[in-house]
Design a protein around this motif. Structure first.
Motif, PDB file in Angstrom:
ATOM      1  N   PHE A  33      17.863 114.166  86.203  1.00  0.00           N
ATOM      2  CA  PHE A  33      19.277 113.810  86.308  1.00  0.00           C
ATOM      3  C   PHE A  33      20.115 115.084  86.432  1.00  0.00           C
ATOM      4  O   PHE A  33      19.935 116.035  85.665  1.00  0.00           O
ATOM      5  N   PRO A  36      22.529 114.846  82.771  1.00  0.00           N
ATOM      6  CA  PRO A  36      22.057 113.928  81.732  1.00  0.00           C
ATOM      7  C   PRO A  36      23.038 113.856  80.578  1.00  0.00           C
ATOM      8  O   PRO A  36      23.720 114.852  80.271  1.00  0.00           O
ATOM      9  N   PRO A  46      18.916 107.587  78.819  1.00  0.00           N
ATOM     10  CA  PRO A  46      17.585 107.585  79.430  1.00  0.00           C
ATOM     11  C   PRO A  46      16.507 107.332  78.384  1.00  0.00           C
ATOM     12  O   PRO A  46      16.455 107.989  77.347  1.00  0.00           O
ATOM     13  N   TRP A  48      12.175 106.478  78.079  1.00  0.00           N
ATOM     14  CA  TRP A  48      10.960 106.554  78.870  1.00  0.00           C
ATOM     15  C   TRP A  48       9.746 106.138  78.049  1.00  0.00           C
ATOM     16  O   TRP A  48       9.772 106.129  76.816  1.00  0.00           O
ATOM     17  N   VAL A  62      10.977 104.759  83.289  1.00  0.00           N
ATOM     18  CA  VAL A  62      12.250 105.335  82.829  1.00  0.00           C
ATOM     19  C   VAL A  62      13.350 104.304  83.060  1.00  0.00           C
ATOM     20  O   VAL A  62      13.472 103.754  84.161  1.00  0.00           O
ATOM     21  N   SER A  64      17.504 104.149  82.812  1.00  0.00           N
ATOM     22  CA  SER A  64      18.569 105.156  82.750  1.00  0.00           C
ATOM     23  C   SER A  64      19.860 104.622  83.358  1.00  0.00           C
ATOM     24  O   SER A  64      19.842 103.772  84.251  1.00  0.00           O
ATOM     25  N   PRO A  68      17.520 108.398  88.979  1.00  0.00           N
ATOM     26  CA  PRO A  68      16.855 109.701  88.869  1.00  0.00           C
ATOM     27  C   PRO A  68      16.332 110.198  90.207  1.00  0.00           C
ATOM     28  O   PRO A  68      16.093 109.422  91.138  1.00  0.00           O
TER      29      PRO A  68
END
Length: 232
Positions: A33, A36, A46, A48, A62, A64, A68
């Motif tokens: 990102f 972020p 985010p 994961w 992920v 978010s 990404p």
């Protein structure tokens, strides 16, 4: 919101290097990102998770707020010369908005089930991992109401044990992780487990928060991301 799927190449040394440390993989995800969010931010963040289905099928998921760009991960731990870009990103917001009360889904969650204990009255509490399946199950059960779902029970004819076998829930892939953030720093120790089960949505808005903000501790290190799949 976006959901991204990235297949890791475990035949490459760089891929194994990333998988060997949640701290390194967290940094690699953050670099996807351009801007972020800070760790102290509230709201969607985010998240994961790594699913180790088999040595040839290790997948990074992920979720978010921003889309990404995983070009760097393809170069480090993917298939750089392949014809496809190496990852797939989907519009997650549309799916989240379709969640309705009483709908049923299969779910997967990798989490860090912990509790706080005090061995002596005059000492501070200490965060400690739940180590047994019974306590790991209880950890998730106590959070289901506030998280917007309830784990379904098995039909009686499918229960193998006389007690403790009521839920459609499997706990697997327990991992005791130990890694350092940087050379010379004290080690970080985590116990993670993966939950596979079936749930019923009780509060769609609360479940949306769970799916976008995570569940439990150690979210920076691959814990807390719950994903849903149609219940067949």
């Amino acid at each position: 919101m976006f959901l991204t799927r990235f297949r890791l190449n475990t035949a490459r040394r760089e891929g194994r290097h990333l998988l060997g440390s949640p701290h390194r993989l967290h940094a690699a995800v953050a670099m996807s990102f351009a801007d972020p969010p800070p760790h102290t931010s509230t709201g969607p963040r985010p998240l994961w998770r790594v699913d180790r289905n088999n040595p040839a099928d290790t997948v990074l998921y992920v979720v978010s707020p921003a889309r990404p760009d995983m070009t760097h991960l393809v170069e480090q731990a993917g298939w750089p010369t392949a014809d496809t870009p190496g990852w797939q990103t989907y519009d997650y917001g549309t799916f989240l908005n379709r969640l309705t009360a009483d709908s049923t889904w299969n779910f997967r969650l990798t989490a860090n089930p912990v509790h706080h204990i005090r061995r002596k009255d005059d000492e501070p509490t200490k965060r400690t991992a739940h180590m047994t399946p019974r306590h790991q199950t209880a950890w998730l059960v106590t959070r289901q109401e506030q998280s917007g779902f309830t784990i379904q029970e098995k039909p009686r004819q499918k229960r193998v044990l006389p007690e403790g076998d009521e839920l459609q829930l499997v706990i697997r892939d327990k991992r005791n992780l130990r890694f350092t953030k940087k050379p010379g720093s004290p080690p970080v120790q985590l116990t993670t487990v993966t939950y596979d089960g079936r749930l019923t949505v009780t509060d769609p808005e609360a479940l949306r928060r769970t799916l976008t903000q995570g569940l439990g501790k150690a979210k920076a290190y691959g814990c807390g991301l719950m994903t849903l799949a149609p219940a067949g």
